[in-house]
Design an enzyme around this catalytic site. Structure first.
Site, PDB file in Angstrom:
ATOM      1  CB  CYS A   6      46.414 -26.811 -47.099  1.00 60.72           C
ATOM      2  SG  CYS A   6      47.347 -25.623 -48.071  1.00 60.72           S
ATOM      3  CG  ASP A  32      50.103 -21.261 -61.612  1.00 61.21           C
ATOM      4  OD1 ASP A  32      49.163 -21.821 -62.229  1.00 61.21           O
ATOM      5  OD2 ASP A  32      49.916 -20.482 -60.676  1.00 61.21           O
ATOM      6  N   GLY A  94      41.904 -12.321 -55.311  1.00 63.97           N
ATOM      7  CA  GLY A  94      42.069 -13.451 -56.215  1.00 63.97           C
ATOM      8  C   GLY A  94      42.756 -14.654 -55.593  1.00 63.97           C
ATOM      9  CB  THR A  96      41.951 -19.726 -55.745  1.00 64.08           C
ATOM     10  OG1 THR A  96      43.235 -20.031 -56.291  1.00 64.08           O
ATOM     11  CG2 THR A  96      41.255 -18.673 -56.608  1.00 64.08           C
ATOM     12  CG  HIS A  99      50.107 -22.943 -48.116  1.00 63.08           C
ATOM     13  ND1 HIS A  99      50.282 -24.075 -47.360  1.00 63.08           N
ATOM     14  CD2 HIS A  99      51.352 -22.437 -48.334  1.00 63.08           C
ATOM     15  CE1 HIS A  99      51.585 -24.259 -47.134  1.00 63.08           C
ATOM     16  NE2 HIS A  99      52.252 -23.267 -47.728  1.00 63.08           N
ATOM     17  CG  HIS A 101      50.378 -18.971 -53.284  1.00 66.13           C
ATOM     18  ND1 HIS A 101      49.239 -19.018 -52.497  1.00 66.13           N
ATOM     19  CD2 HIS A 101      49.965 -18.601 -54.512  1.00 66.13           C
ATOM     20  CE1 HIS A 101      48.182 -18.686 -53.225  1.00 66.13           C
ATOM     21  NE2 HIS A 101      48.596 -18.428 -54.458  1.00 66.13           N
TER      22      HIS A 101
END
Length: 112
Positions: A6, A32, A94, A96, A99, A101
């Site tokens: 991951c 991000d 969406g 991707t 995990h 978040h």
């Protein structure tokens, strides 16, 4: 528990660098790398779980604590006038990186 494959687990453990803005024993918040707003942060639990639909009682407590810290983190990072929280649930939404978040978006007026 972590998942060795991951991306976000690797970021949480520090083996992949990130632009951290907050970290404690349960969560990490970082910028991000493909921002969709003037401020685009990702808040991740340090324990691995993929989807909000799979959250157990212990993980729900971690999410609760994350959600209580996010307002202060957002305000300290340019979202004093408001922000949007987004959790993508599954590929069709969406997601991707599987995990869980929380996207923290702000720093500008966000229109639909």
């Amino acid at each position: 528990m972590k998942n060795n494959d991951c991306l976000f687990c690797k970021i949480a453990e520090g083996s992949i660098p990130s632009s951290k803005v907050y970290e404690d024993e349960e969560m990490l918040v970082f910028k991000d790398i493909e921002p969709k707003a003037a401020v685009h942060l990702l808040a991740i639990p340090k324990v691995h779980f993929k989807l909000i639909s799979e959250v157990d009682a212990n993980q729900a407590e971690i999410l609760k604590r994350m959600l209580t810290k996010i307002p202060d983190i957002a305000a300290k990072n340019g979202c004093e006038n408001g922000y949007r929280l987004v959790i993508n649930q599954g590929a069709d939404a969406g997601q991707t990186v599987f995990h869980l978040h929380i996207h923290i978006l702000g720093g500008q007026s966000l229109e639909w």
